[in-house]
Design a protein around this motif. Structure first.
Motif, PDB file in Angstrom:
ATOM      1  N   VAL A 103       0.841  -1.204   0.000  1.00  6.97           N
ATOM      2  CA  VAL A 103       0.000   0.000   0.000  1.00  6.97           C
ATOM      3  C   VAL A 103       0.873   1.249   0.000  1.00  6.97           C
ATOM      4  N   GLU A 104       1.928   1.243   0.785  1.00  3.28           N
ATOM      5  CA  GLU A 104       2.841   2.390   0.822  1.00  3.28           C
ATOM      6  C   GLU A 104       3.514   2.596  -0.537  1.00  3.28           C
ATOM      7  N   HIS A 105       3.900   1.512  -1.202  1.00  2.67           N
ATOM      8  CA  HIS A 105       4.515   1.640  -2.528  1.00  2.67           C
ATOM      9  C   HIS A 105       3.538   2.284  -3.514  1.00  2.67           C
ATOM     10  N   LEU A 106       2.278   1.867  -3.462  1.00  3.72           N
ATOM     11  CA  LEU A 106       1.272   2.437  -4.359  1.00  3.72           C
ATOM     12  C   LEU A 106       1.015   3.905  -4.020  1.00  3.72           C
ATOM     13  N   GLN A 107       1.030   4.218  -2.753  1.00  2.00           N
ATOM     14  CA  GLN A 107       0.829   5.613  -2.342  1.00  2.00           C
ATOM     15  C   GLN A 107       1.973   6.512  -2.822  1.00  2.00           C
ATOM     16  N   TYR A 114       0.460  10.250 -10.110  1.00  2.00           N
ATOM     17  CA  TYR A 114      -0.292   9.248 -10.866  1.00  2.00           C
ATOM     18  C   TYR A 114      -1.639   8.974 -10.201  1.00  2.00           C
ATOM     19  N   SER A 115      -2.639   8.674 -11.011  1.00  2.00           N
ATOM     20  CA  SER A 115      -3.917   8.171 -10.518  1.00  2.00           C
ATOM     21  C   SER A 115      -3.952   6.670 -10.775  1.00  2.00           C
ATOM     22  N   LEU A 116      -4.380   5.912  -9.793  1.00  2.00           N
ATOM     23  CA  LEU A 116      -4.316   4.455  -9.890  1.00  2.00           C
ATOM     24  C   LEU A 116      -5.703   3.863 -10.092  1.00  2.00           C
ATOM     25  N   ALA A 117      -5.767   2.854 -10.939  1.00  2.00           N
ATOM     26  CA  ALA A 117      -7.029   2.155 -11.196  1.00  2.00           C
ATOM     27  C   ALA A 117      -6.774   0.659 -11.264  1.00  2.00           C
ATOM     28  N   LEU A 136      -6.596  -2.140   0.419  1.00  2.00           N
ATOM     29  CA  LEU A 136      -6.253  -1.677  -0.927  1.00  2.00           C
ATOM     30  C   LEU A 136      -7.312  -0.752  -1.523  1.00  2.00           C
ATOM     31  N   GLU A 137      -8.521  -0.771  -0.974  1.00  2.00           N
ATOM     32  CA  GLU A 137      -9.622  -0.077  -1.641  1.00  2.00           C
ATOM     33  C   GLU A 137      -9.443   1.435  -1.679  1.00  2.00           C
ATOM     34  N   HIS A 138      -8.719   2.020  -0.709  1.00  2.00           N
ATOM     35  CA  HIS A 138      -8.575   3.475  -0.656  1.00  2.00           C
ATOM     36  C   HIS A 138      -7.525   4.001  -1.637  1.00  2.00           C
ATOM     37  N   VAL A 139      -6.694   3.103  -2.166  1.00  2.00           N
ATOM     38  CA  VAL A 139      -5.587   3.525  -3.023  1.00  2.00           C
ATOM     39  C   VAL A 139      -6.055   3.816  -4.444  1.00  2.00           C
ATOM     40  N   PHE A 140      -7.152   3.198  -4.846  1.00  2.00           N
ATOM     41  CA  PHE A 140      -7.553   3.251  -6.252  1.00  2.00           C
ATOM     42  C   PHE A 140      -8.743   4.174  -6.475  1.00  2.00           C
ATOM     43  N   VAL A 141      -8.611   5.003  -7.504  1.00  2.00           N
ATOM     44  CA  VAL A 141      -9.684   5.919  -7.876  1.00  2.00           C
ATOM     45  C   VAL A 141     -10.813   5.165  -8.562  1.00  2.00           C
ATOM     46  N   GLU A 142     -10.466   4.191  -9.387  1.00  2.00           N
ATOM     47  CA  GLU A 142     -11.447   3.425 -10.143  1.00  2.00           C
ATOM     48  C   GLU A 142     -11.149   1.933 -10.019  1.00  2.00           C
ATOM     49  N   ILE A 143     -12.215   1.133 -10.023  1.00  2.00           N
ATOM     50  CA  ILE A 143     -12.094  -0.324 -10.052  1.00  2.00           C
ATOM     51  C   ILE A 143     -12.915  -0.796 -11.250  1.00  2.00           C
ATOM     52  N   ILE A 144     -12.221  -1.177 -12.321  1.00  2.00           N
ATOM     53  CA  ILE A 144     -12.870  -1.565 -13.576  1.00  2.00           C
ATOM     54  C   ILE A 144     -13.026  -3.081 -13.606  1.00  2.00           C
ATOM     55  N   THR A 145     -14.278  -3.538 -13.745  1.00  2.00           N
ATOM     56  CA  THR A 145     -14.568  -4.972 -13.777  1.00  2.00           C
ATOM     57  C   THR A 145     -15.457  -5.282 -14.977  1.00  2.00           C
ATOM     58  N   PRO A 146     -15.471  -6.533 -15.438  1.00  2.00           N
ATOM     59  CA  PRO A 146     -16.183  -6.880 -16.680  1.00  2.00           C
ATOM     60  C   PRO A 146     -17.670  -6.550 -16.669  1.00  2.00           C
ATOM     61  N   VAL A 244       9.383  -6.294 -14.324  1.00  2.00           N
ATOM     62  CA  VAL A 244       9.801  -6.013 -12.945  1.00  2.00           C
ATOM     63  C   VAL A 244       9.518  -7.225 -12.069  1.00  2.00           C
ATOM     64  N   HIS A 245      10.219  -7.289 -10.931  1.00  2.00           N
ATOM     65  CA  HIS A 245       9.988  -8.405 -10.011  1.00  2.00           C
ATOM     66  C   HIS A 245       9.238  -7.970  -8.757  1.00  2.00           C
ATOM     67  N   SER A 246       8.857  -6.685  -8.691  1.00  2.00           N
ATOM     68  CA  SER A 246       8.078  -6.223  -7.542  1.00  2.00           C
ATOM     69  C   SER A 246       7.506  -4.840  -7.833  1.00  2.00           C
ATOM     70  N   ILE A 247       6.471  -4.486  -7.099  1.00  2.00           N
ATOM     71  CA  ILE A 247       5.928  -3.143  -7.191  1.00  2.00           C
ATOM     72  C   ILE A 247       6.950  -2.146  -6.679  1.00  2.00           C
ATOM     73  N   GLU A 248       7.679  -2.523  -5.638  1.00  2.00           N
ATOM     74  CA  GLU A 248       8.713  -1.644  -5.098  1.00  2.00           C
ATOM     75  C   GLU A 248       9.756  -1.305  -6.169  1.00  2.00           C
ATOM     76  N   GLU A 249      10.162  -2.315  -6.949  1.00  2.00           N
ATOM     77  CA  GLU A 249      11.133  -2.071  -8.011  1.00  2.00           C
ATOM     78  C   GLU A 249      10.542  -1.131  -9.072  1.00  2.00           C
ATOM     79  N   LEU A 250       9.272  -1.319  -9.400  1.00  2.00           N
ATOM     80  CA  LEU A 250       8.620  -0.458 -10.377  1.00  2.00           C
ATOM     81  C   LEU A 250       8.587   0.987  -9.908  1.00  2.00           C
ATOM     82  N   VAL A 251       8.248   1.191  -8.627  1.00  2.00           N
ATOM     83  CA  VAL A 251       8.196   2.557  -8.082  1.00  2.00           C
ATOM     84  C   VAL A 251       9.575   3.208  -8.158  1.00  2.00           C
TER      85      VAL A 251
END
Length: 255
Positions: A103-107, A114-117, A136-146, A244-251
């Motif tokens: 969650v901290e990495h996404l924040q 960035y806006s996260l979806a 995780l629900e507070h991190v994302f602006v949008e949740i796109i599902t089928p 990438v091998h992690s979200i941390e690496e991506l950030v």
């Protein structure tokens, strides 16, 4: 205009309770009402694959409807509510994030503008209880599902609602056939995450990993597994732009 980064959920950010808990309880419940036990999981998967082959890609992820069809077929006097089973099992340690401090990495990405979806093939009613349990629900602006947008990955149209409000700068996912193909066919930077990357790939700069011959072989082997016996040839759309091998690496890379 927003700068979107979109994320897959299962296998990318979190582990849901389906394989370990929800499906086993479903199998046990149905078999308890049968004189002769059946491979219920195989029946469920056959219904899923049948819908995929018939281009019913949205309906293929409606586990409640699939189960109702099986229950009617077996002429059983029971009902099973998959959404309630997910809510029941959406507790630690049955569900968990795939990295510490995710969650901290996404924040950190949010703080960088960035806006996260979320873009997932799981229905909202199955995904949100798990996201909520994991914070995780507070991190994302949008949740796109089928079922919300009428399309499932890898169809590019699943992204259309986001494209009207900004630019999608990248999509992160763990599957080649769903995530990478969708991103490539949408003209979006495709970011493949695999926490079990071979050590030789980790030593290569992120932006050059996709050029490695051994990585191409790695992709071919993963593609075959994802097709589950279907003879679908791999294409250039399956080779990600970044690895990438992690979200941390991506950030760290985006920093």
């Amino acid at each position: 205009m927003k700068k979107w980064i979109t994320f897959d959920l299962d296998g990318t950010l979190m582990q849901n309770p389906f394989i370990g808990w929800v499906f086993p309880e479903i199998v046990e419940t149905i078999n308890d009402h049968l004189h002769d036990k059946k491979d219920i999981m195989q029946l469920i998967l056959e219904k899923h694959h049948e819908r995929m082959r018939n281009n019913q890609t949205v309906e293929a992820y409606d586990w409640d409807d699939i189960l109702n069809e099986i229950i009617v077929q077996l002429q059983l006097p029971i009902t099973i509510n998959v959404q309630k089973l997910v809510q029941k099992h959406a507790i630690a340690p049955k569900v968990y994030t795939l990295e510490e401090n995710i969650v901290e990495h996404l924040q950190q990405l949010i703080r960088k503008g960035y806006s996260l979806a979320v873009v997932t093939n799981g229905y909202y009613k199955y995904q949100f209880p798990v996201m909520e349990a994991l914070g995780l629900e507070h991190v994302f602006v949008e949740i796109i599902t089928p079922e919300k947008v009428g399309f499932a990955k890898p169809h590019p149209n699943i992204l259309h609602s986001l494209e009207s409000s900004g630019r999608i700068v990248g999509h992160v996912g763990d599957r080649l056939d769903h995530d990478i193909v969708m991103a490539k066919q949408s003209g979006v930077l495709s970011i493949f995450i695999n926490r079990n990357l071979p050590s030789y790939l980790k030593e290569i700069p992120i932006e050059k990993r996709n050029q490695n011959e051994k990585f191409h072989q790695f992709c071919k082997e993963k593609w075959v597994k994802e097709q589950q016996g279907e003879m679908v040839p791999i294409s250039e759309d399956c080779i990600p732009d970044l690895v990438v091998h992690s979200i941390e690496e991506l950030v760290g890379y985006l920093s």
